[in-house]
Design a protein around this motif. Sequence first.
Motif, PDB file in Angstrom:
ATOM      1  N   LEU A 100      -4.435   9.371   7.304  1.00 53.12           N
ATOM      2  CA  LEU A 100      -3.666   8.743   6.236  1.00 53.12           C
ATOM      3  C   LEU A 100      -4.635   8.438   5.104  1.00 53.12           C
ATOM      4  O   LEU A 100      -5.696   7.845   5.328  1.00 53.12           O
ATOM      5  CB  LEU A 100      -3.044   7.427   6.703  1.00 53.12           C
ATOM      6  CG  LEU A 100      -1.685   7.467   7.384  1.00 53.12           C
ATOM      7  CD1 LEU A 100      -1.788   8.067   8.767  1.00 53.12           C
ATOM      8  CD2 LEU A 100      -1.098   6.069   7.447  1.00 53.12           C
ATOM      9  N   HIS A 101      -4.287   8.864   3.907  1.00 59.50           N
ATOM     10  CA  HIS A 101      -5.151   8.632   2.749  1.00 59.50           C
ATOM     11  C   HIS A 101      -4.514   7.604   1.825  1.00 59.50           C
ATOM     12  O   HIS A 101      -3.362   7.751   1.417  1.00 59.50           O
ATOM     13  CB  HIS A 101      -5.387   9.933   1.989  1.00 59.50           C
ATOM     14  CG  HIS A 101      -6.315  10.870   2.691  1.00 59.50           C
ATOM     15  ND1 HIS A 101      -7.659  10.613   2.841  1.00 59.50           N
ATOM     16  CD2 HIS A 101      -6.086  12.055   3.298  1.00 59.50           C
ATOM     17  CE1 HIS A 101      -8.220  11.600   3.497  1.00 59.50           C
ATOM     18  NE2 HIS A 101      -7.301  12.484   3.793  1.00 59.50           N
ATOM     19  N   LEU A 102      -5.285   6.579   1.471  1.00 63.22           N
ATOM     20  CA  LEU A 102      -4.798   5.530   0.586  1.00 63.22           C
ATOM     21  C   LEU A 102      -4.749   6.055  -0.838  1.00 63.22           C
ATOM     22  O   LEU A 102      -5.755   6.537  -1.370  1.00 63.22           O
ATOM     23  CB  LEU A 102      -5.738   4.328   0.660  1.00 63.22           C
ATOM     24  CG  LEU A 102      -5.394   3.140  -0.228  1.00 63.22           C
ATOM     25  CD1 LEU A 102      -4.118   2.456   0.286  1.00 63.22           C
ATOM     26  CD2 LEU A 102      -6.555   2.150  -0.253  1.00 63.22           C
ATOM     27  N   TYR A 162       0.274   5.269   1.236  1.00 61.79           N
ATOM     28  CA  TYR A 162      -0.579   6.254   1.883  1.00 61.79           C
ATOM     29  C   TYR A 162       0.107   7.614   1.850  1.00 61.79           C
ATOM     30  O   TYR A 162       1.334   7.703   1.891  1.00 61.79           O
ATOM     31  CB  TYR A 162      -0.832   5.883   3.346  1.00 61.79           C
ATOM     32  CG  TYR A 162      -1.876   4.806   3.559  1.00 61.79           C
ATOM     33  CD1 TYR A 162      -1.529   3.464   3.479  1.00 61.79           C
ATOM     34  CD2 TYR A 162      -3.192   5.136   3.871  1.00 61.79           C
ATOM     35  CE1 TYR A 162      -2.490   2.479   3.688  1.00 61.79           C
ATOM     36  CE2 TYR A 162      -4.152   4.155   4.082  1.00 61.79           C
ATOM     37  CZ  TYR A 162      -3.789   2.829   3.986  1.00 61.79           C
ATOM     38  OH  TYR A 162      -4.731   1.853   4.196  1.00 61.79           O
ATOM     39  N   TYR A 191       0.836  -1.195   0.000  1.00 64.08           N
ATOM     40  CA  TYR A 191       0.000   0.000   0.000  1.00 64.08           C
ATOM     41  C   TYR A 191       0.872   1.246   0.000  1.00 64.08           C
ATOM     42  O   TYR A 191       1.962   1.252   0.571  1.00 64.08           O
ATOM     43  CB  TYR A 191      -0.879   0.030   1.255  1.00 64.08           C
ATOM     44  CG  TYR A 191      -1.694  -1.223   1.475  1.00 64.08           C
ATOM     45  CD1 TYR A 191      -1.134  -2.341   2.098  1.00 64.08           C
ATOM     46  CD2 TYR A 191      -3.018  -1.299   1.059  1.00 64.08           C
ATOM     47  CE1 TYR A 191      -1.885  -3.488   2.298  1.00 64.08           C
ATOM     48  CE2 TYR A 191      -3.769  -2.446   1.254  1.00 64.08           C
ATOM     49  CZ  TYR A 191      -3.193  -3.538   1.866  1.00 64.08           C
ATOM     50  OH  TYR A 191      -3.928  -4.683   2.063  1.00 64.08           O
TER      51      TYR A 191
END
Lengths: 109, 112
Positions: B43-45, B35, B33
Amino acid sequence: EDKVVQSPLSLVVHEGDTVTLNCSYEVTNFRSLLWYKQEKKAPTFLFMLTSSGIEKKSGRLSSILDKKELFSILNITATQTGDSAIYLCAGGAGYALNFGKGTSLLVTP
Amino acid sequence: EADIYQTPRYLVIGTGKKITLECSQTMGHDKMYWYQQDPGMELHLIHYSYGVNSTEKGDLSSESTVSRIRTEHFPLTLESARPSHTSQYLCASREDERTGYTFGSGTRLTVV
């Protein structure tokens, strides 16, 4: 839309105090709730909770999950200056974790 | 001892430059992932991968791209950096949905 809300966003306590950090969640197909501690670098794993009402403990830290009310708490007893950090809560569902904004904890001597 | 490595740790670049942020893990995890983290924000993916040749965009609109040619390697590329890309970028991996993430130390990017 999935969301994870943490409170308070920041907290200042004295060494020796006990603190409770809150995390509420609305996550579709919820599977687990996780807590992380983030100092200057990478978030480090604290707890993973999947079952309601079962407390997990690690030293002075403990956490519990309430799947009916959709929240979790993280308790830190006898706080130390080394506990100063951002504590992140995340709800796990399918492909990825959804994180809250974090609680910034400062423990003063 | 970190099992997931990000380089560089800090980067300052000019607008319009192409950059690649590196992420490698030695745990054999299929799921990786990226982020984005800004101060005081979630935290934004931005991207994720379920394995070799599998990549997906996350919830946050991003002008970056990723590739997954090898299990251990998940680089993120910005073709033309802008000041709005200034942020911390965290890479993570996990074994499966029943486990938590292991995070890298992050790359703090500043675009001037």
